[in-house]
Design a protein around this motif. Structure first.
Motif, PDB file in Angstrom:
ATOM      1  N   GLY A   1       0.794  -1.227   0.000  1.00  0.00           N
ATOM      2  CA  GLY A   1       0.000   0.000   0.000  1.00  0.00           C
ATOM      3  C   GLY A   1       0.823   1.272   0.000  1.00  0.00           C
ATOM      4  O   GLY A   1       0.248   2.362   0.137  1.00  0.00           O
ATOM      5  N   GLN A   2       2.141   1.193  -0.134  1.00  0.00           N
ATOM      6  CA  GLN A   2       2.988   2.384  -0.096  1.00  0.00           C
ATOM      7  C   GLN A   2       4.029   2.316  -1.206  1.00  0.00           C
ATOM      8  O   GLN A   2       4.194   1.302  -1.871  1.00  0.00           O
ATOM      9  CB  GLN A   2       3.704   2.493   1.261  1.00  0.00           C
ATOM     10  CG  GLN A   2       2.763   2.567   2.448  1.00  0.00           C
ATOM     11  CD  GLN A   2       3.513   2.787   3.739  1.00  0.00           C
ATOM     12  OE1 GLN A   2       4.484   3.534   3.779  1.00  0.00           O
ATOM     13  NE2 GLN A   2       3.061   2.136   4.811  1.00  0.00           N
ATOM     14  N   THR A   3       4.706   3.444  -1.419  1.00  0.00           N
ATOM     15  CA  THR A   3       5.796   3.456  -2.392  1.00  0.00           C
ATOM     16  C   THR A   3       6.994   2.684  -1.838  1.00  0.00           C
ATOM     17  O   THR A   3       7.129   2.496  -0.626  1.00  0.00           O
ATOM     18  CB  THR A   3       6.230   4.903  -2.705  1.00  0.00           C
ATOM     19  OG1 THR A   3       6.618   5.540  -1.487  1.00  0.00           O
ATOM     20  CG2 THR A   3       5.094   5.689  -3.346  1.00  0.00           C
TER      21      THR A   3
ATOM     22  N   LYS B   1      10.785   1.742  -0.739  1.00  0.00           N
ATOM     23  CA  LYS B   1      11.818   2.430   0.032  1.00  0.00           C
ATOM     24  C   LYS B   1      13.182   1.898  -0.411  1.00  0.00           C
ATOM     25  O   LYS B   1      13.372   0.694  -0.552  1.00  0.00           O
ATOM     26  CB  LYS B   1      11.612   2.169   1.520  1.00  0.00           C
ATOM     27  CG  LYS B   1      12.615   2.871   2.446  1.00  0.00           C
ATOM     28  CD  LYS B   1      12.317   2.507   3.896  1.00  0.00           C
ATOM     29  CE  LYS B   1      13.304   3.165   4.855  1.00  0.00           C
ATOM     30  NZ  LYS B   1      13.159   4.629   4.890  1.00  0.00           N
TER      31      LYS B   1
ATOM     32  N   GLY C   1       4.964  -0.952   7.449  1.00  0.00           N
ATOM     33  CA  GLY C   1       3.960  -1.815   6.861  1.00  0.00           C
ATOM     34  C   GLY C   1       4.576  -3.133   6.445  1.00  0.00           C
ATOM     35  O   GLY C   1       5.802  -3.295   6.444  1.00  0.00           O
TER      36      GLY C   1
END
Length: 542
Positions: A427-429, A431, A446
């Motif tokens: 659900g995130q970009t 890293k 997450g």
């Protein structure tokens, strides 16, 4: 005073400022008796003869004389050179048919108008600063443009390719601007691009002059190969002219490796990191092909350049050497290093040891960087980054925080110290972090979906199956399992499809299974080769 001149020529006279001088010409060596050898003198050497072209039927000519035009190198022996070679100062006057034009090293200072059949035309070129003399002449159309920095760029192209002249003038100005920003100012007042045909190389760079082979010319605005070749040859004005090639046993990667990496630097400036990634991925693929039967060969051993695969070590692996060094040093330190290298060795002939000393001085005490040049030049092999012991767990002390554990190592022979690791988070970009070799632990906001080492291709790593892991239902799965699993599923699906099609067309027989069809698979992470092979050479042995 002694000069070298081709043995196919005959010297008729030598005159000084006060009259005829004694001379002897034998075995390609012209010796002149000067009254005062320490005094600066003007000599007029008269000679006549012909040049014997060299090259190979497969690769093309190193020099050429014919109705379509001529091109000559200093090594052709067509003009008196100081013994041992080297630049000369003076002027060059060339008389040709009136519908021809002449391109040469140095800067053009004059020409008479074009004319008709039976008429002649004169071109004059100044060799100041001194230069070795390369020459091209033929029925060229000449275009020019003066850059914002006051540099005169000219194209000498035949009629068909002249349609791209304006594009070449614009692209050359952009390349000069990019390299001036990265390396330092372009030091010459002009830069000339001359088209040659059936040439041994894709391109050749002399002082303020480029030869570009006819078959390699295309619109550089839309053709990446043409733009890359141009960037390679223009960069030799820094890496080959400002910092000259070592005359005795050249260590070619110092010039050709840097020029090949300059292709990627220009691609990055023009089209962003993704464009540079295409260039470097292509070079990795070329090196992988060349290294397939020569894994125990180093850049140093390939420096003899007897075979094409050895050139690939010098050019493509040489480019990756500088790309990897940039990652380890960081952009600021890397480009500072190049500028110091350029400043310190302007007009000099550096060796690998000289560059190694500068790298060690910029290393900040990093033991790997202190012996970086030795490792990458003198020793065979390449890096094989690998992830293992990959696991994920909730942090426990904070809601939604997960801990990713992994072990990073170099499974190859170089003990590479660190690499970029890209972590996909649900659900995130993604890293991106720089991880040291050994055990690593990251706290992330997450659950992790995938982990990949060196996704941005900063390191020459040809074995990429062990570079990535995925998480499925909280369990870590190596990328190799995904690859082989995908191949197995594809094979089963195609087998079932073949059976159904065979049955539909009545070609199936009882008890006969449909064929298992397995398409060709590229190594994980390999990109298709979208760039043509560049065989651009700095003026030196092929």
């Amino acid at each position: 005073m002694a000069f070298e001149l081709g043995e196919t020529f005959r010297v008729t006279s030598v005159r000084g400022e006060t009259g005829d001088l004694p001379w002897e010409f034998s075995g390609g060596r012209l010796t002149i008796g000067l009254t005062d050898p320490e005094q600066v003198s003007t000599l007029v050497i008269s000679y006549e003869g012909h040049v014997t072209p060299t090259g190979s039927p497969r690769r093309g000519n190193l020099e050429y004389l014919g109705p379509e035009g001529i091109y000559l190198r200093p090594a052709s022996g067509w003009y008196p050179r100081p013994v041992g070679g080297g630049p000369v100062r003076g002027s060059l006057e060339v008389v040709v048919p009136a519908w021809w034009a002449v391109a040469a090293s140095g800067r053009m200072v004059g020409c008479t108008p074009a004319g008709g059949i039976g008429e002649l035309r004169t071109f004059e070129w100044a060799l100041d600063p001194p230069a070795e003399i390369y020459l091209a002449a033929g029925p060229y159309l000449v275009r020019d443009r003066v850059t914002a920095q006051g540099i005169t760029i000219r194209t000498f192209f035949y009629g068909r390719e002249d349609t791209w002249a304006e594009a070449y003038l614009e692209e050359t100005e952009r390349i000069l601007d990019v390299f001036t920003g990265l390396f330092g100012p372009y030091p010459y007042p002009s830069l000339t691009l001359a088209e040659v045909q059936d040439f041994y190389y894709g391109g050749l760079s002399a002082r303020s002059l480029l030869f570009l082979e006819k078959e390699w010319l295309a619109n550089p605005r839309t053709n990446l190969s043409a733009s890359s070749l141009l960037a390679h040859e223009v960069s030799h004005q820094w890496w080959g002219e400002i910092v000259p090639v070592l005359s005795d046993h050249p260590e070619w990667f110092l010039w050709e490796g840097l020029a090949s990496y300059s292709e990627a630097l220009y691609a990055e400036a023009a089209g962003g990191p993704a464009e540079a990634l295409i260039v470097m991925a292509d070079k990795a693929a070329e090196y992988a092909e060349a290294a397939r039967g020569h894994r125990e060969t180093s850049i140093k051993e390939a420096n003899v350049r007897w075979y094409d695969w050895q050139n690939t070590f010098v050019y493509e692996k040489g480019a990756w050497l500088f790309h990897t060094l940039r990652f380890l040093l960081g952009d600021d330190e890397f480009f500072d290093l190049l500028r110091v290298y350029l400043d310190r060795f302007t007009g000099r002939e550096p060796t690998t040891r000289d560059l190694a000393a500068l790298v060690a001085a910029s290393s900040g005490g990093d033991p790997y960087l202190e012996r970086f040049m030795e490792t990458w030049v003198d020793e065979p092999g390449d890096v094989d980054l690998a992830l293992s012991r990959v696991s994920m767990r909730p942090a426990g002390d904070e809601s939604g925080v997960y801990v990713l554990d992994f072990y990073l190592r170099d499974a190859g022979s170089r003990f590479f110290p660190r690499a970029e690791v890209t972590v996909g988070i649900s659900g995130q970009t993604s890293k991106v972090v720089v991880a040291e070799a050994g055990a690593n632990s990251l706290r992330l906001p997450g659950p992790v979906t995938r982990v990949e080492v060196d996704a941005g291709r900063k390191v020459l790593d040809l074995t990429r199956d062990n570079n990535r892991w995925y998480f499925v239902g909280g369990l870590s799965v190596p990328g190799t399992a995904f690859r082989y699993g995908a191949e197995l599923v594809l094979g089963v699906v195609l087998s079932l499809l073949a059976v159904r099609l065979a049955g539909a067309f009545g070609h199936d027989r009882p008890g006969r299974r449909g064929p298992v069809v397995r398409g060709p698979s590229l190594p994980s992470g390999t990109q298709p080769n979208t760039w043509a092979t560049i065989r651009a050479r700095q003026g030196g042995p092929g």
